[in-house]
Design a protein around this motif. Structure first.
Motif, PDB file in Angstrom:
ATOM      1  N   LYS A  40      -4.834 -40.308 -34.898  1.00  0.00           N
ATOM      2  CA  LYS A  40      -4.814 -39.565 -33.625  1.00  0.00           C
ATOM      3  C   LYS A  40      -4.848 -38.048 -33.843  1.00  0.00           C
ATOM      4  CE  LYS A  40      -0.901 -41.380 -32.232  1.00  0.00           C
ATOM      5  NZ  LYS A  40      -0.579 -42.195 -33.426  1.00  0.00           N
ATOM      6  N   THR A  41      -3.988 -37.578 -34.751  1.00  0.00           N
ATOM      7  CA  THR A  41      -3.921 -36.127 -34.960  1.00  0.00           C
ATOM      8  C   THR A  41      -5.201 -35.622 -35.623  1.00  0.00           C
ATOM      9  OG1 THR A  41      -1.513 -36.100 -35.023  1.00  0.00           O
ATOM     10  CG2 THR A  41      -2.620 -34.279 -36.117  1.00  0.00           C
ATOM     11  N   VAL A  42      -5.732 -36.384 -36.571  1.00  0.00           N
ATOM     12  CA  VAL A  42      -6.993 -35.994 -37.211  1.00  0.00           C
ATOM     13  C   VAL A  42      -8.096 -35.905 -36.149  1.00  0.00           C
ATOM     14  CG1 VAL A  42      -8.774 -36.741 -38.854  1.00  0.00           C
ATOM     15  CG2 VAL A  42      -6.355 -36.901 -39.490  1.00  0.00           C
ATOM     16  N   PHE A  84       1.109 -28.105 -29.563  1.00  0.00           N
ATOM     17  CA  PHE A  84       1.328 -28.796 -30.835  1.00  0.00           C
ATOM     18  C   PHE A  84       2.577 -29.675 -30.745  1.00  0.00           C
ATOM     19  CE2 PHE A  84      -1.131 -25.083 -32.029  1.00  0.00           C
ATOM     20  CZ  PHE A  84      -2.070 -25.633 -32.882  1.00  0.00           C
ATOM     21  N   GLN A  85       2.602 -30.660 -31.642  1.00  0.00           N
ATOM     22  CA  GLN A  85       3.779 -31.507 -31.765  1.00  0.00           C
ATOM     23  C   GLN A  85       4.973 -30.591 -32.059  1.00  0.00           C
ATOM     24  OE1 GLN A  85       2.719 -34.776 -34.237  1.00  0.00           O
ATOM     25  NE2 GLN A  85       4.661 -35.823 -34.012  1.00  0.00           N
ATOM     26  N   GLY A  86       6.100 -30.805 -31.360  1.00  0.00           N
ATOM     27  CA  GLY A  86       7.277 -29.968 -31.618  1.00  0.00           C
ATOM     28  C   GLY A  86       7.166 -28.547 -31.081  1.00  0.00           C
ATOM     29  N   CYS A 161      -3.066 -31.865 -26.349  1.00  0.00           N
ATOM     30  CA  CYS A 161      -1.612 -31.944 -26.536  1.00  0.00           C
ATOM     31  C   CYS A 161      -1.305 -33.048 -27.536  1.00  0.00           C
ATOM     32  CB  CYS A 161      -0.912 -32.283 -25.228  1.00  0.00           C
ATOM     33  SG  CYS A 161      -1.351 -31.232 -23.829  1.00  0.00           S
ATOM     34  N   ASP A 162      -0.621 -32.686 -28.626  1.00  0.00           N
ATOM     35  CA  ASP A 162      -0.253 -33.695 -29.627  1.00  0.00           C
ATOM     36  C   ASP A 162       1.204 -34.089 -29.413  1.00  0.00           C
ATOM     37  OD1 ASP A 162      -0.390 -35.431 -31.719  1.00  0.00           O
ATOM     38  OD2 ASP A 162      -0.891 -33.938 -33.240  1.00  0.00           O
ATOM     39  N   GLU A 163       1.414 -35.279 -28.923  1.00  0.00           N
ATOM     40  CA  GLU A 163       2.751 -35.820 -28.671  1.00  0.00           C
ATOM     41  C   GLU A 163       3.616 -34.827 -27.884  1.00  0.00           C
ATOM     42  OE1 GLU A 163       3.637 -38.889 -29.925  1.00  0.00           O
ATOM     43  OE2 GLU A 163       2.112 -39.239 -31.459  1.00  0.00           O
TER      44      GLU A 163
HETATM   45 MG   LIG Z   1      -0.080 -37.486 -35.140  1.00  0.00          MG
END
Ligand SMILES: [Mg+2]
Ligand SMILES: Nc1ncnc2c1ncn2[C@@H]1O[C@H](COP(=O)(O)OP(=O)(O)OP(=O)(O)O)[C@@H](O)[C@H]1O
Length: 255
Positions: A40-42, A84-86, A161-163
């Protein structure tokens, strides 16, 4: 609109994305789901232009990334917002400083124009009293709001949006989901969200793609995901008892 055409991405011998094709429409919240490590992130980083696929292409509103000149690629990047995540806020900057940062980096706006835009987007994400606080002084949910404000401050055509929900309680997670969906509709943005969260799928999954081992295993809407017989999807979706119950209720309602 983003049109993904058979993209492949490898790192050395590891073939991570193995030919993914799909489209993401404007004004819709498009979700990417799949197990940890499914790519997913890639995939999201390919959409952002951070990774260039070795095969296939991605077209943004009709024009392939590869057909952009370097200047056009830079302009395209400025039309993309990213959460980004976080959250990934700058700890040493205030909330206001974080949101103003892209304007300072990429525009020639005057201080008062930038201030006005920052005030507008912070108001849009319902943060009116936090301008001078530092990220460490606000809650996780507020940090996400700041990250969303920063992602939309340049008025992007594309939002990734990542997570965005990771680390939030379920109620706050839903508020953040709804905020992203509202903003997507209001500004007619092509939004793509990576998520593990089935609550998000039920709440805002207008289009969902399910990745498995670097392949697009299934795509559909939040209503279709509860009807599918695809075993990989049902194993993922019904890994929690809660959703098994939801499915039973859904099937009863249909009968
Ligand atoms: Mg990911
Ligand atoms: N820069 C990189 N170099 C080498 N391998 C990478 C790189 N980035 C990701 N990978 C590999 O690609 C695979 C997919 O990773 P990815 O981060 O896309 O998964 P994911 O679906 O986002 O997982 P999660 O849900 O845990 O965030 C993993 O096997 C990972 O090790």
């Amino acid at each position: 609109m983003i049109d993904v055409q058979n993209i492949h991405k490898s790192f050395g011998d590891a073939h991570i994305l193995k030919g993914i094709s799909t489209t993401f429409e404007k004004g819709k919240t498009n979700l990417i789901i799949g197990q940890s490590g499914s790519g997913k992130t890639v995939f999201l980083k390919c959409l952002l232009g951070l990774f260039e696929p070795e095969e296939g292409g991605i077209a943004y509103d009709g024009k392939l990334y590869a057909d952009h000149t370097d200047d056009e690629k830079r302009d395209l990047r400025q039309e993309m917002g990213m959460v980004f995540q976080g959250s990934a806020l700058f700890d040493s900057m205030t909330v206001e400083g974080n949101v103003m940062f892209p304007l300072e980096m990429f525009t020639n706006q005057s201080k008062s124009e930038m201030q006005e835009r920052v005030n507008t987007v912070l108001k849009r994400v319902n943060l009116v009293d936090a301008h001078h606080k530092f990220p460490s002084e606000i809650s996780g949910g507020m940090q996400k709001r700041v990250a969303i404000a920063r992602a939309i401050v340049m008025n992007p055509k594309y939002l990734f949006c990542d997570e965005p929900n990771s680390g939030l309680d379920p109620k706050t997670a839903i508020l953040i989901d709804n905020l992203i969906k509202e903003i997507t509709e209001e500004y007619n943005i092509t939004t793509v969200i990576n998520t593990h969260d089935m609550n998000s799928v039920m709440q805002i999954g207008e289009k969902i793609i399910f990745l498995k081992d670097g392949l697009l295993e299934w795509e559909g809407t939040k209503n279709e995901i509860f009807k599918t017989d695809n075993e990989s999807v049902t194993n993922f979706v019904y890994s929690s008892d809660l959703f098994k119950k939801v499915r039973q209720m859904y099937i009863q309602e249909q009968n």
